[in-house]
Scaffold this active site. Structure first.
Site, mmCIF file in Angstrom:
data_model
loop_
_atom_site.group_PDB
_atom_site.id
_atom_site.type_symbol
_atom_site.label_atom_id
_atom_site.label_comp_id
_atom_site.label_asym_id
_atom_site.label_seq_id
_atom_site.Cartn_x
_atom_site.Cartn_y
_atom_site.Cartn_z
ATOM 1 C CB SER A 12 52.835 35.049 40.354
ATOM 2 O OG SER A 12 53.183 35.745 39.180
ATOM 3 N N GLY A 47 38.388 32.127 36.931
ATOM 4 C CA GLY A 47 39.784 31.824 36.648
ATOM 5 C C GLY A 47 40.215 30.429 37.024
ATOM 6 N N GLY A 93 38.636 31.942 46.143
ATOM 7 C CA GLY A 93 38.536 32.592 44.840
ATOM 8 C C GLY A 93 38.071 31.646 43.754
ATOM 9 C CB ALA A 94 36.279 28.474 43.970
ATOM 10 C CG ASN A 95 34.333 34.199 42.046
ATOM 11 O OD1 ASN A 95 35.144 34.191 42.969
ATOM 12 N ND2 ASN A 95 34.217 35.214 41.208
ATOM 13 C CE1 TYR A 134 49.708 39.156 41.583
ATOM 14 C CE2 TYR A 134 51.614 39.106 40.130
ATOM 15 C CZ TYR A 134 50.470 38.515 40.608
ATOM 16 O OH TYR A 134 50.076 37.286 40.140
#
Length: 281
Positions: free
Chosen positions: A121, A8, A4-6, A147
């Site tokens: 989280s 945030g 998910g490095a694209n 979540y």
């Protein structure tokens, strides 16, 4: 390697690693967005496609990766989307946030040399693992509960992974982190729920921090002198913002029996197991 490095905190994490001389693999679902993110980074980067919501993609990614991996950052995730299922029929958040990373980590363990950092989280504190119905097939779907379940799963996974690594004498460390209340794209992916959006933006203004600061606990967990299974987060009010340090976790997240049960369930669902000791880096 950062999933998910694209965008945030994943993008910031990858950027900071690259800026300090690491060769960084951006593992992303959208190659175009990954290349765009990599274009804003200095240093050596490589973009590879990885869809954590599809175990075939996870296996293909792991099969195609050559050479050692010093740090794996399990960062990619979804937060309170409308109900959906992965390609393998798992509830979207549990399947992506936990099961996809569970499979990826175990498949890459023979190549791992340093650390596995899994991003959880604050919401894990309200989480519970429903072993009878982890994929919301029998009960009414509640996005926030799903979540929280996935984020508790992240910490239980870290704990059991570290226990197994220690048991086989591996030098690899499993750590975890949470970004506090960070202004990332996750807070804009709330579907058509304007009231939830408004509450989240209010929380960020009052308690939160930028995505750059939100990435600091992940970087801390990746490179600081932390104990096996250590959990990093912001140290400010309610852990919403502030300098990173080791922080506490819920009682459920410290439950070794719960962690072992989740591991067994995850192996059954994904078909991926902890490698034999001789195959672990």
């Amino acid at each position: 390697m950062v999933t998910g490095a694209n965008s945030g905190i994943g993008r910031v994490t990858a950027r900071e690693f690259a800026a300090r001389g690491a060769r960084v693999v951006l593992a992303v679902r959208d190659i175009g967005k990954g290349r765009q993110a990599a274009g804003g980074m200095s240093g050596r980067t490589e973009v590879r496609r990885l869809d954590l919501a599809d175990l075939a993609s996870v296996r293909s990614f792991a099969d195609d990766l050559d050479g050692p991996v010093d740090v794996l950052v399990n960062n990619a995730g979804l937060m309170t989307p409308p109900f959906g299922r992965t390609a393998d029929g798992f509830e979207l958040q549990f399947g992506t946030n936990h099961l996809g990373h569970f499979a990826l980590t175990n498949l890459l363990l023979p190549q791992l040399r340093g650390r596995v950092v899994t991003v959880s989280s604050i919401a894990h504190r309200s989480g519970a693992i429903d072993f009878a119905d982890p994929n919301w097939q029998q009960r009414r779907y509640r996005a926030t509960a799903a979540y929280a379940q996935s984020k508790l799963a992240n910490l239980l996974f870290t704990a059991e992974l570290q226990r197994r690594l220690t048991a086989v004498g591996s030098p690899v460390l499993a750590t975890a982190a949470h970004p506090g209340v960070a202004a990332t794209d996750l807070l804009r992916r709330t579907g058509d729920r304007p009231r939830l959006q408004a509450l989240q933006h209010r929380a960020v203004r009052l308690l939160g921090q930028s995505e750059d600061d939100g990435a600091l606990p992940t970087l801390f967990a990746a490179v600081a002198d932390v104990p096996p299974g250590g959990y990093a987060g912001p140290t400010g009010f309610l852990q919403g913002r502030g300098a990173p340090a080791l922080v506490g976790r819920s009682r459920a997240a410290r439950d070794a029996d719960l962690a072992a049960r989740l591991w067994t369930l995850s192996e059954m669902l994904t078909g991926v197991s902890f490698p034999l000791p001789a195959h672990i880096g």
